[in-house]
Design a protein around this motif. Structure first.
Motif, mmCIF file in Angstrom:
data_model
loop_
_atom_site.group_PDB
_atom_site.id
_atom_site.type_symbol
_atom_site.label_atom_id
_atom_site.label_comp_id
_atom_site.label_asym_id
_atom_site.label_seq_id
_atom_site.Cartn_x
_atom_site.Cartn_y
_atom_site.Cartn_z
ATOM 1 N N MET A 197 10.917 -1.175 -0.624
ATOM 2 C CA MET A 197 9.981 -0.733 -1.257
ATOM 3 C C MET A 197 8.593 -0.559 -0.795
ATOM 4 O O MET A 197 7.974 0.560 -1.057
ATOM 5 N N ASP A 198 8.360 -1.993 -0.119
ATOM 6 C CA ASP A 198 7.374 -2.130 0.179
ATOM 7 C C ASP A 198 6.387 -0.791 1.369
ATOM 8 O O ASP A 198 6.049 -0.546 1.286
ATOM 9 N N ALA A 199 7.362 -0.684 1.990
ATOM 10 C CA ALA A 199 7.387 0.317 3.271
ATOM 11 C C ALA A 199 7.279 1.255 2.794
ATOM 12 O O ALA A 199 6.743 2.327 3.152
ATOM 13 N N CYS A 200 8.539 1.992 2.107
ATOM 14 C CA CYS A 200 8.134 3.366 0.869
ATOM 15 C C CYS A 200 6.851 3.606 -0.001
ATOM 16 O O CYS A 200 5.788 4.345 0.079
ATOM 17 N N HIS A 201 6.378 2.361 -0.444
ATOM 18 C CA HIS A 201 4.698 2.666 -0.905
ATOM 19 C C HIS A 201 3.911 2.786 -0.109
ATOM 20 O O HIS A 201 3.208 3.027 0.342
ATOM 21 N N GLU A 202 3.863 1.838 1.217
ATOM 22 C CA GLU A 202 2.453 1.808 1.650
ATOM 23 C C GLU A 202 3.047 3.510 2.707
ATOM 24 O O GLU A 202 1.699 3.580 2.921
ATOM 25 N N ALA A 203 4.030 4.610 2.882
ATOM 26 C CA ALA A 203 4.119 5.301 3.507
ATOM 27 C C ALA A 203 3.448 6.659 2.377
ATOM 28 O O ALA A 203 2.739 7.474 2.835
ATOM 29 N N MET A 204 3.968 6.260 1.507
ATOM 30 C CA MET A 204 3.398 7.010 0.496
ATOM 31 C C MET A 204 1.950 7.325 0.185
ATOM 32 O O MET A 204 0.894 8.677 0.093
ATOM 33 N N GLN A 205 1.846 6.528 -0.005
ATOM 34 C CA GLN A 205 -0.058 5.490 -0.178
ATOM 35 C C GLN A 205 -0.742 6.400 1.277
ATOM 36 O O GLN A 205 -1.870 6.732 0.998
ATOM 37 N N ALA A 206 0.188 6.061 2.397
ATOM 38 C CA ALA A 206 -1.006 7.233 3.911
ATOM 39 C C ALA A 206 -0.581 8.706 3.770
ATOM 40 O O ALA A 206 -1.700 8.805 4.064
ATOM 41 N N PHE B 34 -0.300 10.547 1.142
ATOM 42 C CA PHE B 34 -1.183 10.761 -0.541
ATOM 43 C C PHE B 34 -2.477 9.753 -0.812
ATOM 44 O O PHE B 34 -1.983 9.280 -1.857
ATOM 45 N N PRO B 35 -3.483 9.498 0.410
ATOM 46 C CA PRO B 35 -4.235 8.748 0.313
ATOM 47 C C PRO B 35 -5.167 8.760 -1.522
ATOM 48 O O PRO B 35 -5.336 7.715 -1.460
ATOM 49 N N ASP B 36 -5.182 9.664 -1.373
ATOM 50 C CA ASP B 36 -6.349 10.367 -3.464
ATOM 51 C C ASP B 36 -5.421 10.397 -4.077
ATOM 52 O O ASP B 36 -6.009 10.764 -5.529
ATOM 53 N N ASN B 37 -3.371 9.667 -4.269
ATOM 54 C CA ASN B 37 -3.221 9.756 -5.217
ATOM 55 C C ASN B 37 -2.608 8.177 -5.720
ATOM 56 O O ASN B 37 -2.422 7.974 -4.591
ATOM 57 N N SER B 38 -2.911 7.949 -6.497
ATOM 58 C CA SER B 38 -1.313 6.882 -7.516
ATOM 59 C C SER B 38 -0.481 6.939 -7.095
ATOM 60 O O SER B 38 0.232 7.817 -8.000
ATOM 61 N N VAL B 39 -0.490 5.244 -6.541
ATOM 62 C CA VAL B 39 1.063 5.152 -6.012
ATOM 63 C C VAL B 39 1.652 3.885 -7.163
ATOM 64 O O VAL B 39 1.119 2.958 -7.163
ATOM 65 N N CYS B 40 2.727 4.548 -7.869
ATOM 66 C CA CYS B 40 3.800 3.473 -8.910
ATOM 67 C C CYS B 40 4.898 2.835 -8.349
ATOM 68 O O CYS B 40 5.656 4.015 -7.927
ATOM 69 N N ARG B 41 5.187 1.212 -8.995
ATOM 70 C CA ARG B 41 6.377 1.301 -9.027
ATOM 71 C C ARG B 41 7.282 1.535 -10.992
ATOM 72 O O ARG B 41 6.279 0.599 -11.345
ATOM 73 N N VAL B 42 8.282 1.596 -10.841
ATOM 74 C CA VAL B 42 8.628 1.724 -11.891
ATOM 75 C C VAL B 42 10.330 1.433 -11.674
ATOM 76 O O VAL B 42 10.782 1.360 -10.897
ATOM 77 N N ARG B 43 9.900 0.113 -12.888
ATOM 78 C CA ARG B 43 11.375 -0.566 -12.695
ATOM 79 C C ARG B 43 12.435 -0.235 -14.180
ATOM 80 O O ARG B 43 11.527 -0.269 -15.372
ATOM 81 N N ARG B 44 13.502 0.215 -14.021
ATOM 82 C CA ARG B 44 14.383 -0.314 -15.282
ATOM 83 C C ARG B 44 15.780 -0.450 -15.287
ATOM 84 O O ARG B 44 15.479 -1.112 -13.759
ATOM 85 N N GLY C 136 18.887 -2.053 -13.312
ATOM 86 C CA GLY C 136 19.687 -1.271 -11.788
ATOM 87 C C GLY C 136 18.825 -0.639 -10.583
ATOM 88 O O GLY C 136 19.837 0.198 -10.596
ATOM 89 N N CYS C 137 18.105 -0.754 -11.603
ATOM 90 C CA CYS C 137 16.852 0.318 -10.341
ATOM 91 C C CYS C 137 15.660 0.814 -10.564
ATOM 92 O O CYS C 137 14.819 -0.230 -10.835
ATOM 93 N N HIS C 138 14.845 0.677 -9.491
ATOM 94 C CA HIS C 138 13.579 0.256 -8.575
ATOM 95 C C HIS C 138 13.343 1.488 -8.209
ATOM 96 O O HIS C 138 13.655 1.817 -7.403
ATOM 97 N N ASN C 139 11.969 2.185 -8.791
ATOM 98 C CA ASN C 139 11.829 3.829 -8.219
ATOM 99 C C ASN C 139 10.244 3.238 -8.194
ATOM 100 O O ASN C 139 9.171 2.878 -8.091
ATOM 101 N N VAL C 140 9.813 3.845 -6.639
ATOM 102 C CA VAL C 140 7.957 4.122 -6.339
ATOM 103 C C VAL C 140 8.691 5.593 -5.859
ATOM 104 O O VAL C 140 8.544 6.297 -5.584
#
Length: 156
Positions: free
Chosen positions: A1-10, A12-22, A24-28
């Motif tokens: 999850m951390d690696a995915c978050h970091e890759a998305m932020q790299a 799309f540096p001007d966009n907000s990257v967020c985590r959503v938990r439901r 049985g499921c965690h999304n970045v």
């Protein structure tokens, strides 16, 4: 999850990257009008009902970093389990346990991208059918599981 978050932020540096938990499921998640540029395979409809191929520039990245590609596939649609079997030894039943990786996806194209890359890095694999559908890729041979353990790692 951390690696995915970091890759998305790299990417799309001007966009907000967020985590959503439901349950049985965690999304970045990230929202951008330019996601189509990075993921031209995205489109309307179910991915197993449309063609999924890598663009030449994407294939060059996979060829340079095959383990990162495989890690993404297995961490999203795969797992590492401890399989077991019982064998008779000297007349007594003995339980044997061994690690195994599975990758499951309904898309023939995505499974082929996975198996082609596994073959390129020297991992032996087999297809397991669920009913008549070959949705599951299995890695069970000791040397191949060791390669996967060294490069893929645990799924969190």
């Amino acid at each position: 999850m951390d690696a995915c978050h970091e890759a998305m932020q790299a990417v799309f540096p001007d966009n907000s990257v967020c985590r959503v938990r439901r349950p049985g499921c965690h999304n970045v998640k990230v929202y951008s009008k330019h996601l189509w540029c990075v993921f031209p395979q995205h489109g309307a409809g179910k991915k197993h009902e449309r063609r999924i191929t890598l663009e030449p520039w994407q294939q060059r990245i996979v060829d340079r970093q095959p383990w990162e590609f495989l890690r993404g596939l297995f961490h999203s649609d795969g797992c590492r389990i401890i399989n077991w079997t019982v064998r008779k030894v000297a007349g007594e039943s003995k339980r044997y346990e061994y690690p195994r990786y599975f990758f499951a996806n309904k898309s023939d194209d995505i499974r082929k991208l996975c198996t082609d890359t596994l073959t390129k890095v020297g991992v032996e694999w087999s297809t397991l059918a669920r009913g008549s559908d070959p949705f599951n890729i299995s890695v069970a041979k000791r040397a191949s599981v060791a390669l996967m353990d060294a490069h893929i790692g645990p799924k969190y």
